[in-house]
Scaffold this motif. Structure first.
Motif, PDB file in Angstrom:
ATOM      1  N   ALA A  25       0.865  -1.182   0.000  1.00 27.42           N
ATOM      2  CA  ALA A  25       0.000   0.000   0.000  1.00 27.42           C
ATOM      3  C   ALA A  25       0.899   1.229   0.000  1.00 27.42           C
ATOM      4  N   TYR A  26       0.482   2.235  -0.758  1.00 26.69           N
ATOM      5  CA  TYR A  26       1.207   3.507  -0.739  1.00 26.69           C
ATOM      6  C   TYR A  26       0.805   4.281   0.507  1.00 26.69           C
ATOM      7  N   LEU A  27       1.776   4.898   1.128  1.00 27.64           N
ATOM      8  CA  LEU A  27       1.542   5.663   2.356  1.00 27.64           C
ATOM      9  C   LEU A  27       1.762   7.146   2.085  1.00 27.64           C
ATOM     10  N   GLY A  28       0.684   7.929   2.231  1.00 23.91           N
ATOM     11  CA  GLY A  28       0.824   9.382   2.149  1.00 23.91           C
ATOM     12  C   GLY A  28       1.094   9.889   3.559  1.00 23.91           C
ATOM     13  N   GLY A  29       0.238  10.782   4.037  1.00 24.02           N
ATOM     14  CA  GLY A  29       0.402  11.274   5.399  1.00 24.02           C
ATOM     15  C   GLY A  29       0.015  10.243   6.449  1.00 24.02           C
ATOM     16  N   GLY A  30      -0.663   9.194   6.019  1.00 24.47           N
ATOM     17  CA  GLY A  30      -1.034   8.109   6.928  1.00 24.47           C
ATOM     18  C   GLY A  30      -2.243   8.415   7.800  1.00 24.47           C
ATOM     19  N   THR A  31      -2.907   9.550   7.590  1.00 24.75           N
ATOM     20  CA  THR A  31      -3.986   9.942   8.509  1.00 24.75           C
ATOM     21  C   THR A  31      -5.239   9.085   8.355  1.00 24.75           C
ATOM     22  N   ASN A  32      -5.376   8.396   7.247  1.00 26.37           N
ATOM     23  CA  ASN A  32      -6.462   7.431   7.099  1.00 26.37           C
ATOM     24  C   ASN A  32      -5.924   5.998   7.104  1.00 26.37           C
ATOM     25  N   LEU A  33      -4.864   5.786   6.346  1.00 22.13           N
ATOM     26  CA  LEU A  33      -4.357   4.409   6.199  1.00 22.13           C
ATOM     27  C   LEU A  33      -3.904   3.817   7.527  1.00 22.13           C
ATOM     28  N   VAL A  34      -3.246   4.598   8.354  1.00 24.01           N
ATOM     29  CA  VAL A  34      -2.749   4.048   9.621  1.00 24.01           C
ATOM     30  C   VAL A  34      -3.929   3.633  10.515  1.00 24.01           C
ATOM     31  N   GLY A  96     -12.255  20.676   6.106  1.00 23.14           N
ATOM     32  CA  GLY A  96     -12.065  19.273   6.467  1.00 23.14           C
ATOM     33  C   GLY A  96     -11.110  19.071   7.625  1.00 23.14           C
ATOM     34  N   ALA A  97     -11.377  18.050   8.412  1.00 18.90           N
ATOM     35  CA  ALA A  97     -10.462  17.542   9.441  1.00 18.90           C
ATOM     36  C   ALA A  97     -10.032  18.644  10.416  1.00 18.90           C
ATOM     37  N   SER A  98      -8.753  18.652  10.779  1.00 19.38           N
ATOM     38  CA  SER A  98      -8.212  19.649  11.709  1.00 19.38           C
ATOM     39  C   SER A  98      -6.917  20.169  11.106  1.00 19.38           C
ATOM     40  N   ALA A 105      -1.825  15.395   5.821  1.00 21.80           N
ATOM     41  CA  ALA A 105      -2.511  14.743   4.695  1.00 21.80           C
ATOM     42  C   ALA A 105      -1.995  15.244   3.349  1.00 21.80           C
ATOM     43  N   THR A 106      -1.867  14.329   2.406  1.00 17.23           N
ATOM     44  CA  THR A 106      -1.410  14.669   1.065  1.00 17.23           C
ATOM     45  C   THR A 106      -2.592  14.717   0.097  1.00 17.23           C
ATOM     46  N   VAL A 107      -2.347  15.328  -1.052  1.00 17.59           N
ATOM     47  CA  VAL A 107      -3.393  15.405  -2.072  1.00 17.59           C
ATOM     48  C   VAL A 107      -3.766  13.995  -2.563  1.00 17.59           C
ATOM     49  N   SER A 162     -14.495  12.891   1.289  1.00 14.98           N
ATOM     50  CA  SER A 162     -13.578  14.014   1.062  1.00 14.98           C
ATOM     51  C   SER A 162     -14.299  15.310   0.716  1.00 14.98           C
ATOM     52  N   ASP A 163     -13.894  16.389   1.360  1.00  8.26           N
ATOM     53  CA  ASP A 163     -14.355  17.729   0.960  1.00  8.26           C
ATOM     54  C   ASP A 163     -13.595  18.200  -0.269  1.00  8.26           C
ATOM     55  N   MET A 164     -12.276  18.035  -0.257  1.00  9.88           N
ATOM     56  CA  MET A 164     -11.450  18.499  -1.378  1.00  9.88           C
ATOM     57  C   MET A 164     -11.950  17.949  -2.707  1.00  9.88           C
ATOM     58  N   LEU A 210      -0.400   4.556  -9.213  1.00  8.55           N
ATOM     59  CA  LEU A 210      -0.027   5.647  -8.324  1.00  8.55           C
ATOM     60  C   LEU A 210      -0.618   6.957  -8.851  1.00  8.55           C
ATOM     61  N   ILE A 211      -1.140   7.772  -7.955  1.00  3.83           N
ATOM     62  CA  ILE A 211      -1.512   9.140  -8.347  1.00  3.83           C
ATOM     63  C   ILE A 211      -0.246   9.978  -8.262  1.00  3.83           C
ATOM     64  N   THR A 212       0.107  10.653  -9.346  1.00  5.93           N
ATOM     65  CA  THR A 212       1.313  11.481  -9.319  1.00  5.93           C
ATOM     66  C   THR A 212       0.989  12.979  -9.235  1.00  5.93           C
ATOM     67  N   ARG A 228     -19.579  25.166   0.620  1.00  5.70           N
ATOM     68  CA  ARG A 228     -20.305  25.203   1.893  1.00  5.70           C
ATOM     69  C   ARG A 228     -20.558  23.778   2.374  1.00  5.70           C
ATOM     70  N   LYS A 229     -20.257  23.580   3.648  1.00  8.55           N
ATOM     71  CA  LYS A 229     -20.363  22.248   4.247  1.00  8.55           C
ATOM     72  C   LYS A 229     -21.348  22.307   5.408  1.00  8.55           C
ATOM     73  N   VAL A 230     -22.372  21.462   5.356  1.00 10.06           N
ATOM     74  CA  VAL A 230     -23.341  21.398   6.448  1.00 10.06           C
ATOM     75  C   VAL A 230     -23.053  20.124   7.233  1.00 10.06           C
TER      76      VAL A 230
HETATM   77  C1  LIG Z   1     -10.321  12.732  12.817  1.00 10.23           C
HETATM   78  C2  LIG Z   1     -10.348  12.930  11.332  1.00 10.23           C
HETATM   79  C3  LIG Z   1     -11.236  13.830  10.790  1.00 10.23           C
HETATM   80  C4  LIG Z   1     -11.262  14.014   9.401  1.00 10.23           C
HETATM   81  N1  LIG Z   1     -12.163  14.904   8.857  1.00 10.23           N
HETATM   82  C5  LIG Z   1     -12.194  15.065   7.511  1.00 10.23           C
HETATM   83  C6  LIG Z   1     -13.119  15.953   6.901  1.00 10.23           C
HETATM   84  O1  LIG Z   1     -13.929  16.602   7.567  1.00 10.23           O
HETATM   85  N2  LIG Z   1     -13.109  16.082   5.553  1.00 10.23           N
HETATM   86  C7  LIG Z   1     -12.223  15.381   4.774  1.00 10.23           C
HETATM   87  O2  LIG Z   1     -12.245  15.552   3.554  1.00 10.23           O
HETATM   88  N3  LIG Z   1     -11.347  14.531   5.321  1.00 10.23           N
HETATM   89  C8  LIG Z   1     -11.330  14.353   6.660  1.00 10.23           C
HETATM   90  N4  LIG Z   1     -10.462  13.474   7.205  1.00 10.23           N
HETATM   91  C9  LIG Z   1      -9.695  12.600   6.313  1.00 10.23           C
HETATM   92  C10 LIG Z   1      -8.408  13.188   5.870  1.00 10.23           C
HETATM   93  O3  LIG Z   1      -8.657  14.242   4.955  1.00 10.23           O
HETATM   94  C11 LIG Z   1      -7.675  12.053   5.174  1.00 10.23           C
HETATM   95  O4  LIG Z   1      -7.309  11.112   6.165  1.00 10.23           O
HETATM   96  C12 LIG Z   1      -6.449  12.513   4.426  1.00 10.23           C
HETATM   97  O5  LIG Z   1      -6.790  13.441   3.412  1.00 10.23           O
HETATM   98  C13 LIG Z   1      -5.733  11.325   3.790  1.00 10.23           C
HETATM   99  O6  LIG Z   1      -4.502  11.766   3.264  1.00 10.23           O
HETATM  100  P1  LIG Z   1      -3.165  11.011   3.663  1.00 10.23           P
HETATM  101  O7  LIG Z   1      -2.083  11.600   2.835  1.00 10.23           O
HETATM  102  O8  LIG Z   1      -2.946  11.006   5.132  1.00 10.23           O
HETATM  103  O9  LIG Z   1      -3.527   9.562   3.134  1.00 10.23           O
HETATM  104  P2  LIG Z   1      -3.099   8.141   3.683  1.00 10.23           P
HETATM  105  O10 LIG Z   1      -3.841   7.841   4.933  1.00 10.23           O
HETATM  106  O11 LIG Z   1      -1.611   8.028   3.719  1.00 10.23           O
HETATM  107  O12 LIG Z   1      -3.621   7.232   2.482  1.00 10.23           O
HETATM  108  C14 LIG Z   1      -4.999   7.148   2.152  1.00 10.23           C
HETATM  109  C15 LIG Z   1      -5.123   6.198   0.967  1.00 10.23           C
HETATM  110  O13 LIG Z   1      -4.524   6.758  -0.188  1.00 10.23           O
HETATM  111  C16 LIG Z   1      -3.538   5.880  -0.728  1.00 10.23           C
HETATM  112  N5  LIG Z   1      -2.510   6.750  -1.302  1.00 10.23           N
HETATM  113  C17 LIG Z   1      -1.869   7.769  -0.684  1.00 10.23           C
HETATM  114  N6  LIG Z   1      -1.121   8.453  -1.575  1.00 10.23           N
HETATM  115  C18 LIG Z   1      -1.278   7.832  -2.772  1.00 10.23           C
HETATM  116  C19 LIG Z   1      -0.772   8.064  -4.088  1.00 10.23           C
HETATM  117  N7  LIG Z   1       0.035   9.102  -4.372  1.00 10.23           N
HETATM  118  N8  LIG Z   1      -1.145   7.227  -5.082  1.00 10.23           N
HETATM  119  C20 LIG Z   1      -1.970   6.185  -4.836  1.00 10.23           C
HETATM  120  N9  LIG Z   1      -2.470   5.904  -3.610  1.00 10.23           N
HETATM  121  C21 LIG Z   1      -2.138   6.742  -2.598  1.00 10.23           C
HETATM  122  C22 LIG Z   1      -3.103   5.019   0.436  1.00 10.23           C
HETATM  123  O14 LIG Z   1      -2.597   3.774   0.011  1.00 10.23           O
HETATM  124  C23 LIG Z   1      -4.428   4.866   1.181  1.00 10.23           C
HETATM  125  O15 LIG Z   1      -5.207   3.858   0.576  1.00 10.23           O
HETATM  126  C24 LIG Z   1     -10.384  13.281   8.586  1.00 10.23           C
HETATM  127  C25 LIG Z   1      -9.469  12.385   9.135  1.00 10.23           C
HETATM  128  C26 LIG Z   1      -9.445  12.200  10.506  1.00 10.23           C
HETATM  129  C27 LIG Z   1      -8.478  11.229  11.086  1.00 10.23           C
END
Ligand SMILES: Cc1cc2nc3c(=O)[nH]c(=O)nc-3n(C[C@H](O)[C@H](O)[C@H](O)COP(=O)(O)OP(=O)(O)OC[C@H]3O[C@@H](n4cnc5c(N)ncnc54)[C@H](O)[C@@H]3O)c2cc1C
Ligand code: SF4
Length: 328
Positions: A25-34, A96-98, A105-107, A162-164, A210-212, A228-230
């Motif tokens: 698995a590709y790891l970006g910022g890990g905020t979802n994957l971890v 989105g998020a904090s 988080a990465t794009v 995702s909001d973005m 891979l998304i580049t 606008r987000k409700v």
């Molecule tokens: C408490 C909390 C609240 C949040 N609230 C919001 C919110 O209100 N709105 C919102 O939009 N988001 C919200 N998020 C989500 C947050 O935006 C995402 O977790 C973040 O954008 C993911 O980016 P990342 O780089 O950390 O991805 P990762 O967690 O690293 O990866 C996510 C997925 O993308 C894949 N990936 C990563 N980079 C690539 C690449 N270049 N090519 C192919 N695959 C790739 C990974 O393998 C994985 O499957 C929230 C998250 C948390 C934890």
């Protein structure tokens, strides 16, 4: 947690080479994957860190912006070209998020974050076709306040979180991909799928692809755009309904309009029917409401989310009203 290896890629070619093995698995910022790994929803054997890919935002020859997949969400939201030429994108990210999560988080990761359906994360007790294909869906007759009203199926009623991505849908961005067959581009609208009978696939990406980068086209009227987000709380909550929109008026008539909806479907929902109805007409509340009624005609409510249908209509009237006021 299942043990995994870790390697850091220097560039796309390196990531693809390292990602050849199965269950990577590709790891970006890990905020979802971890989180997914912790909950054992995802069990990769190897993580390839792709935060070393491009983190540049550059002007394209055509007058748009090319955004590297490793650009952090905060950097994109704060970029002066994004804030002035595509404010809906900046506002969507900031909704989105904090701040801490946006800093990490990465794009690329934002685009591929997974649904927040609670049953998807509940590996102990819930059936989920997205996590375990063919096991069933406990959401459909469960608590569905956050679930889909458009484009859902009998296999899955999850929404895209995702909001973005809602802004990227409205802006008609292009996704740059690199896979085993080489590089390709796809329209952003083609990236995410509706669930159908295969909800385990969120996107059309090939294994290991891979998304580049993501490319924004030049769109001068997007300078008059917003998001606008409700949601249930003013911060740190996912959208119940969200709207990304841009509006251009000429002699009091709508010359161009873009609308995408979030929180209502398995993918960002482009409101094409509403756009078609609005073009050439007045930007009055009555006209926008009529267009919203047409867009939502196929909406199907579950037990707890019928309010989203009316909420979407009212939010669209409010958002386009604001943009019309700014354009007048
Ligand atoms: C408490 C909390 C609240 C949040 N609230 C919001 C919110 O209100 N709105 C919102 O939009 N988001 C919200 N998020 C989500 C947050 O935006 C995402 O977790 C973040 O954008 C993911 O980016 P990342 O780089 O950390 O991805 P990762 O967690 O690293 O990866 C996510 C997925 O993308 C894949 N990936 C990563 N980079 C690539 C690449 N270049 N090519 C192919 N695959 C790739 C990974 O393998 C994985 O499957 C929230 C998250 C948390 C934890
Ligand atoms: S709605 Fe989709 S993600 Fe949620 S439990 Fe059902 S199949 Fe799983």
């Amino acid at each position: 947690m299942t043990p995994f290896t870790y390697a850091r890629a220097d560039d796309a070619a390196d990531a693809l080479r390292l990602g050849q093995a199965t269950a990577t698995a590709y790891l970006g910022g890990g905020t979802n994957l971890v989180d997914l790994i912790r909950e054992t929803v995802a069990r990769p054997a190897a993580l390839i860190d792709v935060t070393g890919l491009s983190n540049a935002i550059v002007e394209t020859q055509g007058g748009g912006l090319m955004i590297g997949a490793a650009v952090r969400n905060t950097a994109l939201a704060e970029h002066i070209g994004v804030r002035t030429r595509y404010p809906m994108l900046s506002r969507a990210i900031l909704a989105g998020a904090s701040a801490q999560i946006r800093n990490m988080a990465t794009v690329g990761g934002n685009m591929l974050q997974r649904t927040r359906c609670t049953y998807f994360y509940d590996t102990d007790g819930s059936r989920c076709n997205k996590r375990a294909p063919g096991s069933g869906c406990d959401a459909i007759e469960g608590f569905t306040r956050g679930h889909a009203i458009l484009g859902a199926s009998s296999a899955c009623v999850a929404t895209h979180p995702s909001d973005m991505c809602v802004a990227l849908a409205a802006l008609e961005a292009t996704v740059h991909l690199h896979g085993r067959g080489g590089a390709r581009t796809i329209p952003f609208a083609s990236l995410h799928r509706l669930p159908g009978d295969r909800p385990e696939f969120d996107t059309v990406l090939e294994p290991g692809e891979l998304i580049t980068a993501i490319e924004l086209p030049p769109l001068p009227f997007a300078a008059n755009s917003t998001y606008r987000k409700v949601r249930d709380r003013a911060s740190y909550a996912f959208a119940l309904v969200s709207i990304a929109a841009a509006l251009e008026l000429e002699d009091g008539r709508i010359k161009d309009v873009r609308i995408a909806l979030g929180g209502v479907a398995h993918r960002p929902w482009r409101a094409s029917k509403a756009e078609a109805m609005l073009l050439g007409g007045p930007a009055t509340a009555a006209a926008v409401h009529a267009a919203a009624v047409v867009e939502m005609a196929d909406a199907v409510a579950l037990r707890d989310n019928g309010f989203k249908i009316e909420l979407t209509k009212r939010t669209l009237v409010a958002v386009l009203g604001d943009l019309a006021g700014a354009a007048a």
